[in-house]
Design an enzyme around this catalytic site. Sequence first.
Site, PDB file in Angstrom:
ATOM      1  N   GLY A  61       0.806  -1.223   0.000  1.00 50.79           N
ATOM      2  CA  GLY A  61       0.000   0.000   0.000  1.00 50.79           C
ATOM      3  C   GLY A  61       0.837   1.270   0.000  1.00 50.79           C
ATOM      4  O   GLY A  61       0.345   2.344  -0.361  1.00 50.79           O
ATOM      5  N   SER A  62       2.091   1.167   0.390  1.00 47.23           N
ATOM      6  CA  SER A  62       2.969   2.342   0.367  1.00 47.23           C
ATOM      7  C   SER A  62       3.682   2.483  -0.977  1.00 47.23           C
ATOM      8  O   SER A  62       4.352   3.499  -1.201  1.00 47.23           O
ATOM      9  CB  SER A  62       4.006   2.255   1.488  1.00 47.23           C
ATOM     10  OG  SER A  62       3.392   2.451   2.737  1.00 47.23           O
ATOM     11  N   SER A 103       6.899   4.607   3.611  1.00 52.13           N
ATOM     12  CA  SER A 103       6.440   3.476   4.417  1.00 52.13           C
ATOM     13  C   SER A 103       5.467   4.014   5.446  1.00 52.13           C
ATOM     14  O   SER A 103       5.851   4.830   6.296  1.00 52.13           O
ATOM     15  CB  SER A 103       7.604   2.774   5.119  1.00 52.13           C
ATOM     16  OG  SER A 103       7.093   1.843   6.061  1.00 52.13           O
ATOM     17  N   SER A 105       4.009   2.643   8.050  1.00 52.06           N
ATOM     18  CA  SER A 105       4.407   2.354   9.437  1.00 52.06           C
ATOM     19  C   SER A 105       5.790   2.911   9.737  1.00 52.06           C
ATOM     20  O   SER A 105       6.119   3.190  10.885  1.00 52.06           O
ATOM     21  CB  SER A 105       4.433   0.840   9.658  1.00 52.06           C
ATOM     22  OG  SER A 105       5.404   0.255   8.787  1.00 52.06           O
ATOM     23  N   THR A 108       8.907  -1.021   7.612  1.00 50.76           N
ATOM     24  CA  THR A 108       8.929  -2.131   6.654  1.00 50.76           C
ATOM     25  C   THR A 108      10.376  -2.425   6.245  1.00 50.76           C
ATOM     26  O   THR A 108      11.081  -1.529   5.755  1.00 50.76           O
ATOM     27  CB  THR A 108       8.046  -1.778   5.445  1.00 50.76           C
ATOM     28  OG1 THR A 108       6.715  -1.629   5.943  1.00 50.76           O
ATOM     29  CG2 THR A 108       8.063  -2.846   4.377  1.00 50.76           C
ATOM     30  N   ARG A 155      -2.981   0.936   3.085  1.00 54.35           N
ATOM     31  CA  ARG A 155      -3.684   1.020   1.787  1.00 54.35           C
ATOM     32  C   ARG A 155      -4.812   2.044   1.816  1.00 54.35           C
ATOM     33  O   ARG A 155      -5.226   2.548   0.786  1.00 54.35           O
ATOM     34  CB  ARG A 155      -4.208  -0.351   1.356  1.00 54.35           C
ATOM     35  CG  ARG A 155      -5.210  -0.947   2.304  1.00 54.35           C
ATOM     36  CD  ARG A 155      -5.505  -2.387   1.964  1.00 54.35           C
ATOM     37  NE  ARG A 155      -6.551  -2.958   2.817  1.00 54.35           N
ATOM     38  CZ  ARG A 155      -6.387  -3.384   4.051  1.00 54.35           C
ATOM     39  NH1 ARG A 155      -5.196  -3.306   4.624  1.00 54.35           N
ATOM     40  NH2 ARG A 155      -7.391  -3.903   4.734  1.00 54.35           N
ATOM     41  N   GLU A 241      -6.722  -7.592  -0.162  1.00 55.22           N
ATOM     42  CA  GLU A 241      -6.570  -7.148   1.226  1.00 55.22           C
ATOM     43  C   GLU A 241      -7.896  -6.776   1.900  1.00 55.22           C
ATOM     44  O   GLU A 241      -8.101  -7.084   3.058  1.00 55.22           O
ATOM     45  CB  GLU A 241      -5.596  -5.967   1.306  1.00 55.22           C
ATOM     46  CG  GLU A 241      -4.178  -6.382   0.945  1.00 55.22           C
ATOM     47  CD  GLU A 241      -3.211  -5.217   0.970  1.00 55.22           C
ATOM     48  OE1 GLU A 241      -2.931  -4.698   2.058  1.00 55.22           O
ATOM     49  OE2 GLU A 241      -2.734  -4.806  -0.103  1.00 55.22           O
ATOM     50  N   HIS A 257      -1.302 -10.925 -25.990  1.00 51.42           N
ATOM     51  CA  HIS A 257      -0.216 -11.680 -26.622  1.00 51.42           C
ATOM     52  C   HIS A 257       0.175 -12.902 -25.809  1.00 51.42           C
ATOM     53  O   HIS A 257       1.189 -13.534 -26.098  1.00 51.42           O
ATOM     54  CB  HIS A 257       0.981 -10.751 -26.840  1.00 51.42           C
ATOM     55  CG  HIS A 257       0.627  -9.588 -27.717  1.00 51.42           C
ATOM     56  ND1 HIS A 257       0.709  -9.634 -29.086  1.00 51.42           N
ATOM     57  CD2 HIS A 257       0.108  -8.376 -27.406  1.00 51.42           C
ATOM     58  CE1 HIS A 257       0.286  -8.481 -29.583  1.00 51.42           C
ATOM     59  NE2 HIS A 257      -0.093  -7.707 -28.587  1.00 51.42           N
ATOM     60  N   LYS A 351       5.104 -10.427   8.932  1.00 50.50           N
ATOM     61  CA  LYS A 351       6.049  -9.428   9.465  1.00 50.50           C
ATOM     62  C   LYS A 351       6.534  -9.851  10.849  1.00 50.50           C
ATOM     63  O   LYS A 351       7.704  -9.706  11.174  1.00 50.50           O
ATOM     64  CB  LYS A 351       5.386  -8.046   9.516  1.00 50.50           C
ATOM     65  CG  LYS A 351       5.205  -7.430   8.132  1.00 50.50           C
ATOM     66  CD  LYS A 351       4.626  -6.026   8.199  1.00 50.50           C
ATOM     67  CE  LYS A 351       4.477  -5.434   6.810  1.00 50.50           C
ATOM     68  NZ  LYS A 351       3.889  -4.106   6.782  1.00 50.50           N
TER      69      LYS A 351
HETATM   70  C1  F6R Z   1      -1.695  -2.867   4.547  1.00 51.41           C
HETATM   71  C2  F6R Z   1      -1.009  -2.739   3.280  1.00 51.41           C
HETATM   72  C3  F6R Z   1       0.329  -3.362   3.107  1.00 51.41           C
HETATM   73  C4  F6R Z   1       1.465  -2.440   3.610  1.00 51.41           C
HETATM   74  C5  F6R Z   1       2.833  -3.086   3.379  1.00 51.41           C
HETATM   75  C6  F6R Z   1       3.993  -2.170   3.727  1.00 51.41           C
HETATM   76  O1  F6R Z   1      -2.854  -2.057   4.572  1.00 51.41           O
HETATM   77  O2  F6R Z   1      -1.551  -2.157   2.378  1.00 51.41           O
HETATM   78  O3  F6R Z   1       0.492  -3.661   1.746  1.00 51.41           O
HETATM   79  O4  F6R Z   1       1.408  -1.223   2.942  1.00 51.41           O
HETATM   80  O5  F6R Z   1       2.923  -4.255   4.134  1.00 51.41           O
HETATM   81  O6  F6R Z   1       3.868  -1.633   5.002  1.00 51.41           O
HETATM   82  P1  F6R Z   1       4.062  -0.070   5.205  1.00 51.41           P
HETATM   83  O7  F6R Z   1       3.038   0.571   4.327  1.00 51.41           O
HETATM   84  O8  F6R Z   1       3.820   0.188   6.653  1.00 51.41           O
HETATM   85  O9  F6R Z   1       5.463   0.226   4.779  1.00 51.41           O
END
Ligand code: F6R
Length: 358
Positions: A61-62, A103, A105, A108, A155, A241, A257, A351
Amino acid sequence: MEPTISLDDVRIYKELDPGGMIEAVEGFPDQCLEARRLASEPGALPYPEEIREIAILGMGGSAIGGDVIRVLLEEEIRRRINVHRGYRLPGFYAQETLVFAVSYSGNTEETLSAVEQAAAQGCRIVALTSGGSLLAMARDRDWPAVEVPMGMQPRAALAYLTIPIAVVMERIGLVSSFSQQLEEAVESMRKRVSCWGRIQPQEQNFAKQLAARLCGKIPVVYGTEGPLSVAAYRWKCQFNENSKSPAFHHVLPEMNHNEVVGWDRLDDFTRRVEAIFLVDEEGDARMIRRVEITSELIKENLGGVSVVHVRGNSPVEKLFVSILLGDFVSVYLALLRGKNPTPVEKISELKEQLSTPG
Ligand code: F6R
């Protein structure tokens, strides 16, 4: 499969969506404006002549915001925009590479590894995050940082993880018309929220109707070359998700193709697939023709084919509106499947396991 839940029953949202994913989707137009405001003072930025290329680092999502920026702005800024999803970066990135490390959070591991590498290679770095190690690194090393609101699913924070990148590019002087196009897109999205939101009954609500059609099926989303290819990928990820459903995507013309041949009948499996084509109604006539022919060619072996005609006054509007539609459909599909759209337990579990020494 006949859904047993009515999307017009307002009580189901409280019960099945306690995290408020539907509210987050309905709030997307406002989040876009708020995101623009957040990026107005990011800190010291390079001059345009100091930038050779742009690299956007992120996962999931990032990262998708990086695709949005690339497809909308690469031509205008006349520089490559590369999106990197992983631990490593090309060794040739250096001082003239402007890196956006994204990111939600801030924790990541792939993104942290890639940004460390970018720093070691002397790249200019801007961070977008709500906190974690990335924010700590940015403060420690004096990188400009855009701090986005906490407490969301990454996301669902798409506006905050995308628009600041364009605004920073505008402030540098690489981009000129994005803000204007965004304002028009926001107006258009507000109108669509009233057409596709919770309150609008299913009879007049295309997003609810499409979700009902997808219930019990596997969505395969096809976007046409350009902005709608990014929308198709966003739809697929949101089905994964939010709806907790398998989903796949590909892009036309390339799928013409190879993948088109694969839609042979496979027992009753292919009967459980619904292909969704996202097509720009005023776009390239060659693409519109390809969608018409392709959908005819594959439909007899599938459970269904839906063609979504996207309209808008600019590529920004077309892409944002189609993302908004997919987000709505994915949340409605989650509810029809009796799933809470917010948690992503498998991602959290992964994670968790990766962070404990094996
Ligand atoms: C969860 C989501 C995930 C996170 C990914 C990376 O809603 O969309 O795809 O985005 O795990 O984590 P972040 O975004 O915290 O770096």
